[in-house]
Design an enzyme around this catalytic site. Structure first.
Site, PDB file in Angstrom:
ATOM      1  N   LYS A  39     -45.656  -3.296   8.341  1.00  0.00           N
ATOM      2  CA  LYS A  39     -45.156  -2.282   9.277  1.00  0.00           C
ATOM      3  C   LYS A  39     -46.116  -1.079   9.296  1.00  0.00           C
ATOM      4  O   LYS A  39     -46.973  -0.938   8.411  1.00  0.00           O
ATOM      5  CB  LYS A  39     -43.750  -1.841   8.852  1.00  0.00           C
ATOM      6  CG  LYS A  39     -43.694  -1.149   7.484  1.00  0.00           C
ATOM      7  CD  LYS A  39     -42.249  -0.957   7.042  1.00  0.00           C
ATOM      8  CE  LYS A  39     -42.171  -0.301   5.674  1.00  0.00           C
ATOM      9  NZ  LYS A  39     -40.782  -0.306   5.157  1.00  0.00           N
ATOM     10  N   ARG A 137     -27.617   3.588   4.576  1.00  0.00           N
ATOM     11  CA  ARG A 137     -28.516   3.775   5.709  1.00  0.00           C
ATOM     12  C   ARG A 137     -28.270   2.586   6.623  1.00  0.00           C
ATOM     13  O   ARG A 137     -27.137   2.370   7.045  1.00  0.00           O
ATOM     14  CB  ARG A 137     -29.955   3.872   5.176  1.00  0.00           C
ATOM     15  CG  ARG A 137     -30.929   4.492   6.127  1.00  0.00           C
ATOM     16  CD  ARG A 137     -32.366   4.425   5.605  1.00  0.00           C
ATOM     17  NE  ARG A 137     -32.791   3.055   5.369  1.00  0.00           N
ATOM     18  CZ  ARG A 137     -34.040   2.703   5.049  1.00  0.00           C
ATOM     19  NH1 ARG A 137     -34.970   3.619   4.902  1.00  0.00           N
ATOM     20  NH2 ARG A 137     -34.359   1.440   4.860  1.00  0.00           N
ATOM     21  N   TYR A 269     -58.665  29.992   8.469  1.00  0.00           N
ATOM     22  CA  TYR A 269     -57.511  30.645   9.105  1.00  0.00           C
ATOM     23  C   TYR A 269     -56.718  31.478   8.108  1.00  0.00           C
ATOM     24  O   TYR A 269     -56.399  31.008   7.013  1.00  0.00           O
ATOM     25  CB  TYR A 269     -56.558  29.599   9.696  1.00  0.00           C
ATOM     26  CG  TYR A 269     -56.998  29.046  11.025  1.00  0.00           C
ATOM     27  CD1 TYR A 269     -57.140  29.878  12.138  1.00  0.00           C
ATOM     28  CD2 TYR A 269     -57.255  27.687  11.165  1.00  0.00           C
ATOM     29  CE1 TYR A 269     -57.539  29.354  13.362  1.00  0.00           C
ATOM     30  CE2 TYR A 269     -57.639  27.163  12.387  1.00  0.00           C
ATOM     31  CZ  TYR A 269     -57.781  27.999  13.483  1.00  0.00           C
ATOM     32  OH  TYR A 269     -58.167  27.489  14.678  1.00  0.00           O
ATOM     33  N   MET A 317     -57.115  21.947  11.893  1.00  0.00           N
ATOM     34  CA  MET A 317     -56.798  20.728  12.645  1.00  0.00           C
ATOM     35  C   MET A 317     -57.904  19.680  12.530  1.00  0.00           C
ATOM     36  O   MET A 317     -57.641  18.512  12.323  1.00  0.00           O
ATOM     37  CB  MET A 317     -56.533  21.058  14.119  1.00  0.00           C
ATOM     38  CG  MET A 317     -56.036  19.856  14.907  1.00  0.00           C
ATOM     39  SD  MET A 317     -55.796  20.184  16.657  1.00  0.00           S
ATOM     40  CE  MET A 317     -54.323  21.195  16.640  1.00  0.00           C
TER      41      MET A 317
END
Ligand code: PLP
Length: 376
Positions: A39, A137, A269, A317
């Site tokens: 998966k 779940r 940043y 990013m």
């Protein structure tokens, strides 16, 4: 394409994936089938490549999460049995049949629907039924009598597997796994007394295999993480580990620029890092859009010229800045290792997860699609 150099890429070792699969098979023995979980693009290792490899190694079953994941394996020519584990929406039922995927049915009403579909399609559709034995779940939260009733009434489809999933497989300080196993085996036993005996019982993912919880192996195990070389760290009074696997994926990135900053300079940043000495920085072409966890800002490390070096300032990013003052000379175009090994220095997904406050699964799955995969 040759005018594009790779900014950031992963190298996946086919040999290591093969060895990990063989290691799992050796541990569970010939009487238990191994269904590798591919998966989420095989935990970013590439579902098609990994599936081809494992099928060529003898895997008869593969597990995916969704109908779409199963369909893309079929379109790539994979002929093994494919189990769709993470439920499906009513609109996807037709896709299960079209692509010859085997569903895990997660509720007794869904079983009735699947049976209706078997009537309409005039084929005895196979299915696996998941029982919620306490994870709370997905899965049918029902007792043996109700399950028996639903299974026997679903006359046009065939119960091939009965499964459950553990909530706390790696936590040996709780009895939850033993309770879930007992609940499951009680239901299995009641069904057997009523003549319902599916060929496959399956409960185990990586951890119950790795730590030898063999009474929960049934006829089939569902390892994902182990195939890629990871066994999550267990807790409590842990029995001996009987499985040995190694990471198959290395993640690298290119250096864009190297430069010297004077003492007292702010980096990145928010100016969250200030150099405490004249510092040579390298700006590396991978950021959080590539999957470098933002939580590594001012905390994590990368490997440059064979040494672990600190990440300076915020991961941004597209780029991450590191301190290469103490490294052998580096130049633009040289590569650094985000995840992997260079000489004695190593960083695996678990190490990164520990610093980022997450889990190794998430570190691998978050490597983004723009990071190219190369098979070695
Ligand atoms: C993902 C998954 C697995 C594989 O888990 P690992 O810990 O990666 O081995 C097995 N079973 C189910 C139901 C899953 O969702």
């Amino acid at each position: 394409m040759s005018s594009f150099a790779l900014r950031s890429w992963t190298e996946v070792s086919r040999r290591q994936i093969t060895e990990n699969f063989r290691a799992v098979r050796n541990v569970v023995g010939a009487s238990v089938e191994v269904m590798p979980v591919v998966k989420a693009d095989a935990y970013h290792h590439g579902a098609v490549e990994v599936s081809r490899l494992l099928v060529s190694e003898g895997a008869q079953w593969l597990a995916v999460s969704s109908v779409e994941e199963g369909a893309s394996l079929r379109e790539a020519g994979i002929r093994a049995r494919i189990l769709v584990m993470a439920d499906f929406l009513p609109a996807e039922r037709a896709g299960l049949i079209e692509y010859e995927l085997t569903p895990v049915i997660h509720s007794l009403p869904d079983l009735r629907e699947w049976d209706q579909l078997a009537v309409r399609s005039r084929t005895p559709l196979l299915y696996h039924l998941k029982i919620d034995t306490g994870m709370g779940r997905l899965g049918a939260r029902a007792g043996a009598a109700e399950i028996l009733d639903a299974v026997t009434n679903a006359r046009h489809c065939r119960l091939e597997g009965l499964m459950t999933h553990f909530a706390s497989a790696g936590d040996y300080s709780t009895s939850q796994t033993e309770e879930q196993t007992a609940t499951f085996l009680d239901i299995v036993s009641d069904l057997r007394h009523a003549g319902v005996e599916p060929p496959y019982l399956h409960l185990a993912s990586t951890i119950p295999v790795a730590y030898g919880r063999s009474h929960a192996w049934g006829q089939l195990v569902r390892p994902g993480h182990a195939i890629y070389g990871y066994i999550p760290p267990p807790r409590g009074d842990v029995p001996e580990r009987i499985l040995d696997v190694k990471p198959a994926l290395t993640w690298k990135a290119s250096i864009l620029t190297v430069k010297d900053l004077p003492e007292g300079s702010l980096v990145g940043y928010g100016g969250t890092y200030r150099t405490s000495r004249p510092t040579r920085i390298a700006v590396v072409a991978a950021g959080y859009a590539d999957g470098v966890p933002h939580q590594l800002s001012n905390k994590g490390k990368l490997i440059a010229s064979g040494k672990l070096v600190p990440i300076l300032g915020a991961v941004s990013m597209d780029v991450t800045t590191i301190d290469v003052t103490d490294c052998a000379p580096l130049a633009p175009g040289d590569s650094v290792t985000i995840l992997g090994r260079e000489g004695d220095a190593s960083l695996d997904a678990q190490d990164i997860a520990n610093v980022a406050g997450t889990i190794s699964y998430s570190v691998l799955c978050n490597i983004s699609a723009r990071v190219r995969t190369i098979y070695v």
